[in-house]
Design a protein around this motif. Structure first.
Motif, short mmCIF file in Angstrom:
data_model
loop_
_atom_site.label_atom_id
_atom_site.label_comp_id
_atom_site.label_asym_id
_atom_site.label_seq_id
_atom_site.Cartn_x
_atom_site.Cartn_y
_atom_site.Cartn_z
N GLN A 158 0.82 -1.20 0.00
CA GLN A 158 0.00 0.00 0.00
C GLN A 158 0.86 1.26 0.00
O GLN A 158 0.54 2.24 -0.67
N ARG A 159 1.99 1.22 0.71
CA ARG A 159 2.91 2.36 0.70
C ARG A 159 3.40 2.65 -0.73
O ARG A 159 3.50 3.80 -1.14
N MET A 160 3.72 1.59 -1.46
CA MET A 160 4.23 1.79 -2.83
C MET A 160 3.11 2.11 -3.80
O MET A 160 3.31 2.83 -4.77
N LYS A 161 1.93 1.59 -3.53
CA LYS A 161 0.78 1.92 -4.38
C LYS A 161 0.50 3.42 -4.33
O LYS A 161 0.16 4.04 -5.34
N ARG A 162 0.65 4.01 -3.14
CA ARG A 162 0.45 5.45 -3.01
C ARG A 162 1.45 6.21 -3.88
O ARG A 162 1.10 7.19 -4.54
N LEU A 163 2.69 5.74 -3.87
CA LEU A 163 3.72 6.39 -4.68
C LEU A 163 3.40 6.27 -6.16
O LEU A 163 3.53 7.24 -6.92
N ILE A 164 2.98 5.09 -6.59
CA ILE A 164 2.63 4.87 -7.99
C ILE A 164 1.45 5.75 -8.39
O ILE A 164 1.41 6.33 -9.48
N THR A 165 0.48 5.86 -7.48
CA THR A 165 -0.70 6.68 -7.76
C THR A 165 -0.33 8.14 -8.00
O THR A 165 -0.89 8.80 -8.88
N ILE A 166 0.64 8.62 -7.24
CA ILE A 166 1.08 10.01 -7.42
C ILE A 166 1.88 10.17 -8.72
O ILE A 166 1.78 11.17 -9.41
N GLY A 167 2.66 9.15 -9.07
CA GLY A 167 3.49 9.23 -10.27
C GLY A 167 2.73 9.00 -11.56
O GLY A 167 3.24 9.30 -12.64
N CYS A 168 1.51 8.45 -11.45
CA CYS A 168 0.73 8.13 -12.65
C CYS A 168 -0.56 8.95 -12.69
O CYS A 168 -1.17 9.24 -11.66
N LYS A 169 -0.96 9.29 -13.86
CA LYS A 169 -2.22 9.98 -14.09
C LYS A 169 -3.12 9.05 -14.89
O LYS A 169 -2.80 8.66 -16.01
N LEU A 170 -4.25 8.66 -14.29
CA LEU A 170 -5.17 7.74 -14.95
C LEU A 170 -6.12 8.50 -15.85
O LEU A 170 -6.65 9.56 -15.48
N THR A 171 -6.33 7.96 -17.04
CA THR A 171 -7.27 8.54 -18.00
C THR A 171 -8.41 7.57 -18.23
O THR A 171 -8.19 6.42 -18.61
N TYR A 172 -9.63 8.02 -17.98
CA TYR A 172 -10.83 7.22 -18.20
C TYR A 172 -11.49 7.71 -19.49
O TYR A 172 -11.88 8.88 -19.59
N GLN A 173 -11.58 6.82 -20.48
CA GLN A 173 -12.16 7.23 -21.75
C GLN A 173 -12.65 6.00 -22.51
O GLN A 173 -11.97 4.97 -22.54
N ASN A 174 -13.84 6.10 -23.10
CA ASN A 174 -14.41 5.04 -23.92
C ASN A 174 -14.43 3.68 -23.21
O ASN A 174 -14.06 2.65 -23.76
N ASN A 175 -14.83 3.72 -21.94
CA ASN A 175 -14.94 2.50 -21.14
C ASN A 175 -13.59 1.81 -20.96
O ASN A 175 -13.51 0.58 -20.89
N GLU A 176 -12.52 2.61 -20.86
CA GLU A 176 -11.18 2.09 -20.69
C GLU A 176 -10.42 2.94 -19.67
O GLU A 176 -10.77 4.08 -19.41
N ILE A 177 -9.35 2.36 -19.12
CA ILE A 177 -8.40 3.09 -18.28
C ILE A 177 -7.01 2.95 -18.90
O ILE A 177 -6.60 1.85 -19.26
N LYS A 178 -6.30 4.05 -18.98
CA LYS A 178 -4.90 4.01 -19.38
C LYS A 178 -4.11 4.96 -18.49
O LYS A 178 -4.68 5.79 -17.78
N TYR A 179 -2.77 4.84 -18.52
CA TYR A 179 -1.91 5.62 -17.65
C TYR A 179 -1.09 6.63 -18.44
O TYR A 179 -0.70 6.38 -19.58
N ASN A 180 -0.82 7.74 -17.79
CA ASN A 180 0.19 8.69 -18.25
C ASN A 180 1.09 9.01 -17.06
O ASN A 180 0.65 8.97 -15.91
N THR A 181 2.36 9.31 -17.33
CA THR A 181 3.28 9.63 -16.25
C THR A 181 3.21 11.11 -15.91
O THR A 181 2.93 11.95 -16.77
N ARG A 182 3.47 11.41 -14.64
CA ARG A 182 3.60 12.79 -14.20
C ARG A 182 5.10 13.12 -14.05
O ARG A 182 5.92 12.23 -13.89
#
Length: 376
Positions: A328-352
């Motif tokens: 969970q500690r590392m998931k928090r870090l990943i969540t901050i480093g990644c930007k999730l995009t919700y579009q067309n019934n999909e999820i993809k990632y972009n980096t910050r």
């Protein structure tokens, strides 16, 4: 610019830790709805034809290995999901089939075997363990989930090929490229042999225990107790010290054939390469080394000695080992480093913070790690 981005990164970490999180939590698997959105994205990407402007072609332009890993880790993730929730099993089998066909195409194998098909009419006797290991594990995943025997013969012959070559190798390792041996690539091939034995009853898994014994004596770094990254193909001499981006990767493949040894390596990795920062845990690329440099093709840019892959792969290790608070500690870090995009019934990632084009590789690897489970 890099210093300013790093200061911004640390500031966000601190603010998030102080404001958002009032106490420690344990990691939980994503819910079904979130998984479905991620599967939808990977399914579309994998089924799309190779084309100049396709996502798979763009990831290949970044690195041919990234293309292979996108297909293989999508397969591994879907295998996890099919085990955790049988409602996904039919879709998982379908997408894995597409991923295997893509992996066996010349668009993928030409990067490892220029100008020739490594599988037909016969398996290349000196072939890349990187390509063969990932493909063989994909074939095993399909065999694990599906009653269709379409890939069984290839899975049998490729497993025999890997087993025979490893058995006769003085180093218990095979090259990824001519004259170049990476230990992480060999652990993927070993995991494929364990899976073949599970599926077919073969004795190929026997070499996994032999490899672990050899690794303890010849590939283990002191005083950290973790594995080196590369060795000389002739002498077996160590060529590179342990690295976080390769350690995390190695551990979650060893998890597939020796869970106890994987856990031992994970604890040593966590002790010697990581530390806590408030409600986060950070992993370094190298032991007792905080040098700031541009890293390399495997680790990417380094920040005070910390690398993106070292932290992301350690997350998968923590989930596999049921170290859920650390996960969970590392998931928090990943969540901050990644930007999730919700579009067309999909999820993809972009980096910050940094410009790194990693879709769809990021989606496939993260989905595999956040759904880690045993295939038994």
């Amino acid at each position: 610019m890099r210093k300013r981005n790093f200061i911004l990164f640390i500031s966000i970490l601190l603010i998030t830790a102080l404001v958002t999180y009032a106490g420690e939590k344990k990691y939980n698997y994503p819910d079904r709805a979130e998984i479905q959105l991620k599967v939808n994205y990977l399914s579309r990407i994998i089924k799309a034809p190779f084309a100049k402007d396709s996502d798979l072609q763009r990831i290949k332009d970044e690195s041919p290995e990234w293309l292979l890993f996108t297909l293989s880790f999508s397969t591994f993730a879907l295998t996890n999901i099919g085990y955790l929730d049988t409602a996904f099993k039919k879709q998982a089998i379908d997408v894995i089939d597409w991923a295997i066909q893509k992996t066996m195409s010349d668009t993928v194998y030409n990067s490892f075997f220029p100008g020739k098909n490594p599988l037909y009419p016969g398996i290349d006797s000196t072939g890349s363990v990187l390509y063969f290991g990932h493909l063989n594990m994909m074939l095993g995943c399909y065999r694990l989930l599906s009653s269709n025997q379409k890939y069984n013969a290839l899975n049998d012959s490729l497993s025999k090929h890997i087993y025979t070559r490893m058995k006769t190798s003085t180093t218990f390792c095979l090259p990824s490229y001519e004259g170049m041996i990476w230990i992480p690539d060999n652990t993927a091939a070993l995991a494929s042999l364990e899976l073949h034995s599970q599926n077919s009853g073969s004795n190929y898994r026997d070499i996994c225990s032999e490899w672990v014994t050899h690794a303890r004596h010849h590939f283990t770094s002191e005083p950290t107790g973790v594995l080196y990254s590369t060795i000389d193909p002739i002498s077996g001499e160590v060529l590179e010290k342990p690295r976080g981006s390769m350690l995390g990767w190695t551990i979650f493949f060893i998890y597939r054939f020796d869970k106890n040894y994987a856990n031992e390596l994970y604890e040593n990795y966590k002790t010697n390469f990581s530390g806590n920062l408030f409600l986060f845990r950070l992993y370094k690329e190298r032991y007792q080394n905080r040098e700031i440099n541009d890293g390399d093709i495997d680790s990417g840019p380094l920040f005070l000695g910390y690398s993106i892959p070292a932290n992301v792969f350690a997350f998968g290790d923590a989930v596999a080992m049921k170290d859920l608070r650390n996960a969970q500690r590392m998931k928090r870090l990943i969540t901050i480093g990644c930007k999730l995009t919700y579009q067309n019934n999909e999820i993809k990632y972009n980096t910050r913070f940094i410009n790194l084009q990693v879709s769809p590789l990021a989606e496939s690897i993260l989905l595999y790690m956040e759904t880690m489970t045993e295939w038994k």
